[in-house]
Write a protein that holds these residues in place. Structure first.
Motif, PDB file in Angstrom:
ATOM      1  N   LEU A 114      36.802  44.206  19.235  1.00 13.11           N
ATOM      2  CA  LEU A 114      38.334  43.811  18.473  1.00 13.11           C
ATOM      3  C   LEU A 114      38.629  44.926  17.636  1.00 13.11           C
ATOM      4  N   GLU A 162      37.673  48.002  18.402  1.00 12.33           N
ATOM      5  CA  GLU A 162      38.181  49.206  19.320  1.00 12.33           C
ATOM      6  C   GLU A 162      39.701  48.950  19.758  1.00 12.33           C
ATOM      7  N   ALA A 198      41.965  47.382  18.170  1.00 14.08           N
ATOM      8  CA  ALA A 198      42.956  47.631  17.276  1.00 14.08           C
ATOM      9  C   ALA A 198      43.007  49.086  17.377  1.00 14.08           C
ATOM     10  N   ALA A 199      41.940  49.825  17.620  1.00 16.48           N
ATOM     11  CA  ALA A 199      42.080  51.503  17.576  1.00 16.48           C
ATOM     12  C   ALA A 199      42.911  52.002  18.506  1.00 16.48           C
ATOM     13  N   ASP A 247      45.330  50.003  20.035  1.00 20.58           N
ATOM     14  CA  ASP A 247      46.582  49.590  19.395  1.00 20.58           C
ATOM     15  C   ASP A 247      47.539  50.593  18.357  1.00 20.58           C
ATOM     16  N   GLY A 248      46.726  51.450  17.946  1.00 16.54           N
ATOM     17  CA  GLY A 248      47.371  52.453  17.180  1.00 16.54           C
ATOM     18  C   GLY A 248      47.154  52.225  15.639  1.00 16.54           C
ATOM     19  N   ALA A 249      46.051  51.299  15.164  1.00 19.18           N
ATOM     20  CA  ALA A 249      45.930  50.979  13.899  1.00 19.18           C
ATOM     21  C   ALA A 249      44.786  52.060  13.224  1.00 19.18           C
ATOM     22  N   LYS A 268      43.923  50.344   8.255  1.00 18.79           N
ATOM     23  CA  LYS A 268      45.088  49.311   8.613  1.00 18.79           C
ATOM     24  C   LYS A 268      43.938  48.499   9.425  1.00 18.79           C
ATOM     25  N   ARG A 269      43.141  48.959  10.390  1.00 22.40           N
ATOM     26  CA  ARG A 269      42.243  48.031  10.941  1.00 22.40           C
ATOM     27  C   ARG A 269      41.479  47.039  10.072  1.00 22.40           C
ATOM     28  N   THR A 312      44.038  44.527   8.643  1.00 28.22           N
ATOM     29  CA  THR A 312      44.785  43.617   9.484  1.00 28.22           C
ATOM     30  C   THR A 312      43.863  42.694  10.461  1.00 28.22           C
ATOM     31  N   VAL A 313      42.712  43.528  10.602  1.00 26.82           N
ATOM     32  CA  VAL A 313      41.813  42.871  11.536  1.00 26.82           C
ATOM     33  C   VAL A 313      40.568  42.295  10.966  1.00 26.82           C
TER      34      VAL A 313
END
Lengths: 351, 294
Positions: B188, B190, B192-193, B195-197, B201-202, B205-206
């Motif tokens: 998850l 990874e 997000a990474a 996905d440009g967070a 931010k990761r 938001t996650v």
């Protein structure tokens, strides 16, 4: 849209474990390349190196014309579909798709538009307001694909995306992935351990073993002319049978084996190339005892032991021949069905 | 959960097996609670000679009493402060340790130690560290121009008890946060990474939303801890002072009842505390049962 170029890519973990031992590969623009190999062969590590999730110990990785060795995953302009889908469980499907776009500062209208297009393409519009846990495996798979394609990246990376689906759904999704890729023409790198998936999906296959490339080629090239004994055994099901040349000589192969390339001491024979009825032209005749008869509908698998050798061998025939277990079978092989190998080097010797 | 049904031959054995627990609960919980309920309706003189029934007068007085209202707000500040600091630091440590691979278990073991220390000992420890005459921290603070004295400054005293109480609770929070973090699939993060967070931010938001069940559980546990389980720490450091600045509800029950010998008022205060516990427990069961967020 871009090509992916791997030059001498190596991955060494602490403790001198070499997971990837120098891989050279060029994935052309718009091509669908499948990395296939047994578990632990380094195919996932290789994919994760391309994605930027693993550091590159040595070598150069280019996406398009850019060297991306040191770039963050987000900066590589790739999208990845994970084996467990890795959907954000606390977000709706819509937000799962929009997350990457939001992070990249797209405006609301553009996000809305792209998500709609992707959702339509994958037929998941009706699930956009749901959370992932309310979806079935196949639907989650689609959402994961959607998340990759809304970004319109230069390349898709797939890490065994179908292995969590049941057999029927797997076939269906396989076809859909292939169609989708044909339509979008996005460069794709796909990892799987399933040789059937690899054969049916890839424009080209890369067979990996122990961190090294064994062979690169179109599925049919690899099937028709495996470069090593490993590839011969890995691609094709049931696996290719390996018979020592000496044994065939001893069984009276007459002149048929005389023109085998230099260094050949073992030959591979595909289970479908062993016939129960004598074919036209010159052929070998081998006797064996039927150990097990396996009926698989349209075809049957005969597990036999070669006479005087106990070597297990599989024969594939269509339909259901009238044979009984324990019976002595005689089968026939033509010269062009033989794949010559050297058992010490494991390499194909010619032909 | 399906449990295996066990049948006993007679009646006395199951009762006998149950008895120790029941007796302990009766003697140490039900009986004192009943006593407190009863006492809260009485007024007794300091020598215990005369007892009169006063109804709810004790409660009415409490809510007119400036000291008690002050104690309520002191408790609120103390509980919020302790919870925020102990959970914040624990989360920071858990995320840091979670990133380690080889040294993870060593750090985990070390970070759990404070939890094994008795509250009174922890209090004394902090009392020494912050002692205005001989403590190291006031000495250091003096160098940067701050004159620390928790004996005269209510704010200093409050900070001291918050530090001491939070420090002890960090271990517990840390363990739960670490377990929570480890149950979040790496893929998850990874995803997000890719996905440009950014890492921050990761996290917000996650990771943080996925930790929410753990966070909520700890929130309740920490509030309960700060309100009821910190008597020892306060007693060993500030004893509720200076001038009521750290006199939390629990400490006031003790001070009014056993030092001031105003048993009726003390009992009424315990009854109010009991009500607060009931409310917190209800909140916890309501929300924890239907997992937060997803």
């Amino acid at each position: 849209m871009a090509s992916i170029t791997l030059e001498g890519l190596k991955k060494t973990y602490s403790g001198d474990v070499q997971a990837v031992k120098g891989v050279d590969l060029e994935v052309h623009d718009g091509e669908f390349v499948v990395l296939v190999g047994p578990s632990g062969c380094g195919k996932s590590t290789l994919l994760r190196m391309v994605a930027g999730l693993e550091t590159i110990t040595e070598g150069t990785l280019k996406i398009g014309d850019r060297v991306v060795n040191k770039l963050e995953p987000a900066e590589r302009d790739i999208a990845m579909v994970f084996q467990n889908y890795a959907l954000y469980p606390h977000m709706t499907v819509y937000n799962n798709l929009a997350y990457g776009l939001k992070n990249r500062g797209f405006n609301k209208d553009e996000i809305e538009k792209r998500v709609q297009v992707a959702a339509e393409m994958l037929e998941i519009e009706e699930f956009l307001d749901r959370k992932p846990r309310k979806l079935s495996g196949g639907q989650r798979q689609r959402v994961a694909m959607g998340r990759a394609l809304v970004r319109e990246p230069a390349a898709f990376l797939f890490d065994e995306p179908l292995s969590n689906l049941d057999a029927k759904l797997r076939v269906q999704m396989r076809v859909e992935i292939k169609q989708l890729q044909r339509r979008l023409k996005t460069t794709s790198l796909y990892v799987t351990h399933d040789q059937l998936e690899a054969m049916t999906l890839g424009d080209r296959l890369v067979v990996l073993n122990a961190g090294q490339i064994e062979q690169v080629g179109t599925p049919m090239q690899i099937y028709a002319r495996p470069a090593t004994m490993f590839v011969a055994g890995f691609i094709g099901s049931p696996a290719m049978n390996m018979v020592p040349v000496e044994y065939l000589h001893a069984r009276g192969a007459n002149g048929l084996l005389d023109n085998l390339p230099e260094g050949t001491d073992i030959v591979g024979i595909r289970p479908d190339d062993m016939h129960l009825a004598p074919p036209a032209g010159q052929h070998l005749i081998v006797e064996s005892t039927l150990q097990l008869f396996e009926a698989a509908g349209a075809e049957s698998h005969l597990y036999v032991n070669l006479a005087d050798s106990d070597q297990p061998t599989v024969i594939r025939v269509s339909g259901q021949p009238p044979v009984a277990e324990g019976e002595t079978l005689r089968f026939y092989v033509t010269r062009d069905a033989l794949h010559p190998f050297n058992s010490t080097t494991g390499q194909r010797t010619g032909d | 959960m399906q449990t295996k049904r066990m049948t006993f031959p007679g009646h006395w054995l199951p009762y006998a097996l149950l008895a120790p627990q029941v007796i302990i609960t009766l003697i140490f919980f039900i009986w004192p609670a009943g006593q407190a309920l009863y006492q809260s309706l009485l007024r007794e003189d300091a020598f215990g000679i005369k007892t009169t029934f006063v109804g709810l007068e004790n409660f009415a007085r409490l809510f007119r009493d400036g000291d008690y209202l002050n104690s309520l707000s002191v408790t609120a500040v103390f509980a919020v402060g302790t919870t925020l600091i102990s959970m914040g630091l624990a989360l920071l440590m858990a995320t840091t340790v979670n990133r380690m691979i080889r040294s993870r278990s060593t750090y985990t073991t070390l970070l759990v130690w404070p939890y094994a220390i008795a509250p009174a000992i922890a209090g004394v420890l902090w009392w020494f560290i912050f002692n205005p005459s001989i403590g190291i921290v006031p000495y250091l603070l003096d160098m940067v121009g701050y004159r620390w004295n928790h004996r005269t400054s209510g704010n200093d005293a409050m900070m001291l008890v918050i530090f001491a109480a939070a420090w002890k609770q960090i271990s517990y929070n840390f363990l739960f946060f670490l377990a929570g973090l480890q149950s979040i699939p790496q893929s998850l993060i990874e995803a997000a990474a890719i996905d440009g967070a950014s890492p921050l931010k990761r996290f917000w938001t996650v990771v943080f939303p996925l930790l929410s069940p753990t966070t909520f559980f700890l929130l309740v546990v920490n509030v309960v801890y700060a309100m009821f389980d910190t008597f020892g720490i306060i007693h060993a450091t500030t004893e509720g002072g200076p001038s009521q600045a750290t006199n939390t509800l629990v400490y006031k029950v003790y001070a009014d009842g056993f030092v001031g010998l105003n048993l009726g008022s003390s009992a009424a205060q315990s009854v109010i505390l009991m009500a607060i516990v009931v409310v917190l427990t209800i909140i916890q069961f309501r929300f924890i049962e239907r997992r937060v967020n997803y």
